[in-house]
Design an enzyme around this catalytic site. Sequence first.
Site, PDB file in Angstrom:
ATOM      1  N   PRO A 128      29.474  31.037  41.726  1.00  0.00           N
ATOM      2  CG  PRO A 128      27.458  30.355  42.731  1.00  0.00           C
ATOM      3  CD  PRO A 128      28.229  31.576  42.319  1.00  0.00           C
ATOM      4  N   GLY A 131      34.745  31.012  38.281  1.00  0.00           N
ATOM      5  CA  GLY A 131      35.929  30.932  39.143  1.00  0.00           C
ATOM      6  C   GLY A 131      37.127  31.380  38.326  1.00  0.00           C
ATOM      7  CB  ILE A 157      33.498  36.768  49.589  1.00  0.00           C
ATOM      8  CG1 ILE A 157      32.756  36.586  48.248  1.00  0.00           C
ATOM      9  CG2 ILE A 157      34.025  38.201  49.750  1.00  0.00           C
ATOM     10  CD1 ILE A 157      33.628  36.632  46.986  1.00  0.00           C
ATOM     11  CG  ASP A 240      48.449  42.101  37.048  1.00  0.00           C
ATOM     12  OD1 ASP A 240      48.177  40.907  36.850  1.00  0.00           O
ATOM     13  OD2 ASP A 240      48.460  42.963  36.152  1.00  0.00           O
ATOM     14  CG  LEU A 338      57.871  17.627  62.906  1.00  0.00           C
ATOM     15  CD1 LEU A 338      58.636  18.452  61.890  1.00  0.00           C
ATOM     16  CD2 LEU A 338      56.859  18.517  63.623  1.00  0.00           C
ATOM     17  CD  GLU A 363      44.537  37.669  45.656  1.00  0.00           C
ATOM     18  OE1 GLU A 363      44.093  38.200  46.675  1.00  0.00           O
ATOM     19  OE2 GLU A 363      45.220  38.298  44.835  1.00  0.00           O
ATOM     20  CB  THR A 365      44.114  27.703  39.792  1.00  0.00           C
ATOM     21  OG1 THR A 365      44.133  27.920  38.373  1.00  0.00           O
ATOM     22  CG2 THR A 365      42.669  27.591  40.280  1.00  0.00           C
TER      23      THR A 365
END
Length: 381
Positions: A128, A131, A157, A240, A338, A363, A365
Amino acid sequence: MEFKLSGQHQMMQKLFREFCQKEIAPYAAENDVKAVFPTEIIRKLGAQGFMGIPIPAEYGGAGADFLTYILCVEEVSRACASTGVILAVHTSVGTFPILNFGTAEQKQKYVPKLAAGEYVGAFALTEPDAGSDASALRTLAKKDGDDYVLNGTKIFISNGGHAQVYTVFATVDRALGAKGITAFLVEKDTPGFRVGAIEKKMGLNADVTTELIFEDCRIPASQRLGKEGEGFKIAMSLLDGGRIGIGAQGLGIAQAAFDEALKYAQSREQFNQPIFNFQAIAFKLAEMATQIAAARLLVYQAAFRKENGLPNGKQASMAKMFATDTAMAAATEAVQILGGYGYSREYPVERLMRDAKITQIYEGTNQIQRLVIAKALEKGL
Ligand code: CAA
């Protein structure tokens, strides 16, 4: 300098494309609406050997190169972005941790099952309050005799609840910062470990994303991955490779959005002609095609560098950032082309737009990717 895939890569790309369009694409919309983990599709991917493409044959994998794996993630994601990330997380940050950093026993115990798709892998770093600032994680691993006792909560997760083995990052001493972070292999049914709430998300609904809760979860030291304090470097080096996979996922989404937009622009008539005839529409498609081509070069180049042991952290971040920004731009433009139908669930582009958004976030930002690139530039890399 070669700008085309080898004959072998082209053959594998064709095989992946045919399989994914036949076995995965028809179920993507339904899986999104139902928000269910595509267990049957994952079983089929395992049976085809797609869950262990870059894993050496001695561990039951296909023993193919990293670019072959990237081509697979691209094609799976083009058919269904949720399935694409399940595969990417399972391989890049679910299986590679054990293959690259595991003991002989850990490799024997887990890698063949993961490579066969019998097990799904997962990666538990985010919390939490940790990040982008991953080294601020607070899950504690307290040494107790020959065991560690884990307490803490992980969030967001991917593959949560559906994975059988989780690479979990915890700190042995919060005061040590990144240098206290240690990696552990935690099995699904370990006492003290449970799956918490399922995240309700904007998109990527079939990739079930959950909380993981550790309450006095006792882990034998034999389940530690690498040495104490090595966890942060393990996580960063895995990311990576993982970021190249997410770049490939972005590429797949962008290509799917482009395919839909082109098909629609050539068949939809307004003012007595296909809307492709209007420059406003044709130029959008020209822009999309150009960005996708550039993203593909970056993603394949990063995969080539990884495969050949060349430095690839900067290139992985460039590929992830550019390809996922391209996915978001292409999906948004596809919805625009569209028109009202683009906004409707009758067509897949609204799902692609919802799915694309997360690729700019997870993975790392795309702001963190810029940070990684800038740090590499500072070091003259
Ligand atoms: N490989 C190996 N080691 C590395 C490394 C790498 N790529 N990057 C950094 N390190 C090492 C550094 O060399 C340094 O070691 P020393 O102290 O010995 O010099 C150590 O790690 C700390 O490095 P930094 O000072 O650069 O670390 P930082 O705290 O400033 O953080 C960061 C760097 C790039 C911001 C990092 O925290 C980061 O990548 N954050 C984003 C987190 C992230 O990507 N989370 C993704 C979650 S997984 C996911 O999303 C999967 C999914 O569901 C799809």
